[in-house]
Scaffold this motif. Structure first.
Motif, PDB file in Angstrom:
ATOM      1  N   LEU A  44     110.917  -3.189   7.548  1.00  0.00           N
ATOM      2  CA  LEU A  44     112.348  -3.696   6.818  1.00  0.00           C
ATOM      3  C   LEU A  44     113.677  -2.696   6.487  1.00  0.00           C
ATOM      4  O   LEU A  44     113.330  -1.971   7.100  1.00  0.00           O
ATOM      5  N   GLU A  46     118.601  -3.394   6.928  1.00  0.00           N
ATOM      6  CA  GLU A  46     119.199  -3.040   7.198  1.00  0.00           C
ATOM      7  C   GLU A  46     120.037  -4.702   8.118  1.00  0.00           C
ATOM      8  O   GLU A  46     118.974  -3.744   9.281  1.00  0.00           O
ATOM      9  N   HIS A 207     114.383  -9.542   6.292  1.00  0.00           N
ATOM     10  CA  HIS A 207     115.101  -8.015   5.479  1.00  0.00           C
ATOM     11  C   HIS A 207     114.845  -8.998   4.240  1.00  0.00           C
ATOM     12  O   HIS A 207     115.430  -9.137   2.849  1.00  0.00           O
ATOM     13  N   ARG A 223     116.255   3.261   7.305  1.00  0.00           N
ATOM     14  CA  ARG A 223     117.888   2.906   7.400  1.00  0.00           C
ATOM     15  C   ARG A 223     119.232   3.886   8.206  1.00  0.00           C
ATOM     16  O   ARG A 223     118.408   4.902   9.275  1.00  0.00           O
ATOM     17  N   MET A 245     116.222   0.073   1.570  1.00  0.00           N
ATOM     18  CA  MET A 245     116.047  -0.084   2.756  1.00  0.00           C
ATOM     19  C   MET A 245     118.186   0.564   3.049  1.00  0.00           C
ATOM     20  O   MET A 245     118.538   0.281   4.162  1.00  0.00           O
ATOM     21  N   ASP A 451     120.810  -9.800   5.647  1.00  0.00           N
ATOM     22  CA  ASP A 451     120.074  -8.453   3.822  1.00  0.00           C
ATOM     23  C   ASP A 451     120.509  -8.126   2.849  1.00  0.00           C
ATOM     24  O   ASP A 451     121.805  -8.938   3.129  1.00  0.00           O
TER      25      ASP A 451
END
Length: 522
Positions: A44, A46, A207, A223, A245, A451
């Motif tokens: 997961l 962005e 996302h 991230r 995230m 996302d």
């Protein structure tokens, strides 16, 4: 249900301290990832966080700058995809890699064709093998169908079968639900369960928090290229995942004041548009969008939405009817004339309609107005002026990486979308200042593949245009998005508007019934 014959404690993938640099840009910074046998592991982050880069390293498409990869406990130098495949790794990319005129079976065996006497391809064996694999994992694909004749969801199944045919035990799915219908997403989740039941391990790059909660056992969050955490999904809420995230709390509800609709900006009367088969898919449609409001168009895909937008942007000729912008008739005008009349567009397909991928970010910023006196003189482009203009938009809309000389192709989907939104919003502001007339912003599927942080940004951008007195036409297949962002909702069915209601009075059941051709509502 776990299979007692599978050792779920076995580590099948260990990526240790993976760093990947492109020049001075650090895409992956010291990332760790561990995946166990029979596990669904979500990756997961962005848009632009480095998820796909990390998986492209695991699949051998890129080579890490530093760090180690262990597969089933063995250190592997993942030089190229052939090494990955020989180690039981398969990858299904977001944009499928299929030969359209070939059949399903031909695509699956391509490069590993079974041979019979005299060196001929044994296509009967291939079809039989594909059918057996298809049945085993609940994929149910017709081996004899041509790729060009099957749905996107079926094409994805072909890609999965391709990997399984080559012996994949570890399957990487890159944004697997981005192009699927809700029904196809449910079917994919069942396919993933079937795979893990047989001991396969699945890594999902995504996302979409709902899908992580529905399908994944563990989730690793990255991230801006850095490892943040690995969590057990059953013990984490969507809010927790979103905050990790993007590095802050995310507001899933769109904050907006009550709309203050003013004059009609877009007026459509009795519009009829045919598709490529010469069938009327927009059928005497009438609709108005006012300054200071967001009108959402809700409907099941294929009910004329794409053709309607193409007619409004000059990309498709209409058969009959009227299209007026601020009272000016623009029926069947060319795209440039539609643009100058006050229509700005965030297109449905950012690659096909929104960007020239091999142009730089700066060049893409001036696609519609490079002839403007600000950017050229006597047919010669003013590069310094274009660069300065692009720098300002990149900063204002938080496009990453910030280098405006970067090719659009190398940006993540979310950042490509920010380039388009930044360009269109700036064009609106310039046109509004020059003409003193409200502009129309058409946003078609504006958050597809984005996302939660980027979605929040897009929604705020649309509301800001509304609040500045422009008209916004939102066309989306995401019912939650239409209900959350719109002030009024128009439902389209078989090319007609079958009902219009205030968003505050709308509910999923009523809209769903209308979208399926049920009772009208005005």
């Amino acid at each position: 249900m776990n299979n007692s014959n599978i050792d779920y404690s076995q580590k099948v993938v260990e990526m240790k301290k993976i760093t990947k640099m492109f020049g001075n840009f650090v895409a992956n910074d010291n990332i760790d990832l561990t995946v166990h046998k029979g596990e669904v592991h979500a990756l997961l982050g962005e848009n632009g966080a480095g998820k796909s880069t990390l998986m492209n390293i695991l699949y051998g498409l890129y080579h890490q700058t530093s760090g180690e990869i262990h597969i089933n406990g063995n250190l592997v130098n993942m030089d190229n995809p052939n090494v990955a495949i020989s180690n039981g790794i398969g990858m299904v990319h977001q944009h499928f890699m299929l030969v359209q005129p070939f059949t399903v079976a031909q695509n699956i065996i391509l490069g590993t064709e079974p041979i019979k006497g005299m060196g001929a391809i044994d296509i009967k064996k291939a079809v039989k093998d594909v059918e057996a694999l298809s049945q085993k994992y609940g994929l149910y694909v017709d081996p004899n169908k041509k790729i060009e004749d099957i749905t996107v969801g079926m094409q994805q199944r072909v890609e999965i079968l391709k990997a399984l045919y080559r012996g994949a035990e570890i399957l990487i799915l890159d944004e697997p639900t981005a192009v699927l219908t809700p029904q196809e997403i449910q079917e994919l989740m069942q396919i993933i369960r079937n795979l893990t039941r047989e001991g396969k391990s699945v890594i999902i790059i995504t996302h979409k928090l709902k899908e992580i909660k529905a399908s994944a056992d563990y989730c690793t969050i990255i991230r801006r290229g850095k490892y943040i955490d690995t969590v057990k999904v059953s013990e984490s809420s969507e809010d927790d995942l979103a905050a990790k995230m993007v590095g802050r709390e995310v507001n899933f509800k769109v904050d907006k004041i009550e709309a203050k609709p003013q004059e009609v900006v877009l007026q459509i009367k009795d519009l009829t548009v045919k598709d490529n088969r010469k069938i009327s898919v927009v059928d005497e449609l009438s609709l108005e969008v006012k300054a200071g409001e967001i009108l959402g168009v809700a409907g099941i895909d294929g009910n004329g939405q794409s053709e309607l937008v193409e007619a409004l942007t000059g990309l498709r000729k209409s058969e009959s009817g009227s299209i007026k912008i601020n009272g000016q008739e623009v029926f069947n005008k060319k795209p440039k004339e539609m643009f100058t009349s006050g229509i700005k567009n965030i297109p449905e397909d950012r690659h096909k309609r929104g960007l020239i991928l091999d142009f730089s970010v700066a060049e893409n910023m001036v696609l519609q107005n490079y002839k403007d006196h600000r950017f050229s003189k006597n047919g010669i482009l003013n590069k310094d002026a274009i660069d300065k203009y692009a720098e300002a938009i990149v900063e204002r809309f938080d496009v990453r990486p910030t280098d405006h000389t970067t090719k659009a192709r190398s940006l993540s989907g979310g950042n490509q979308q920010k380039v388009i939104i930044g360009r269109e919003v700036d064009n609106i502001e310039i046109s509004r200042a020059a003409t003193q007339k409200a502009q129309l912003l058409i946003a078609t599927q504006p958050t597809r593949g984005l996302d939660v942080g980027a979605i929040e940004f897009v929604h705020k951008s649309l509301v800001k245009q509304r609040d500045e007195g422009n008209a916004v036409l939102l066309v989306s297949l995401e019912l939650d998005e239409v209900m959350n962002v719109s002030d009024r909702i128009a439902v389209i069915y078989e090319g007609k508007i079958v009902g219009i209601m205030d968003a505050k009075d709308a509910d999923e059941n009523t809209l769903g019934l209308m979208m399926a051709g049920g009772e009208e509502h005005e």
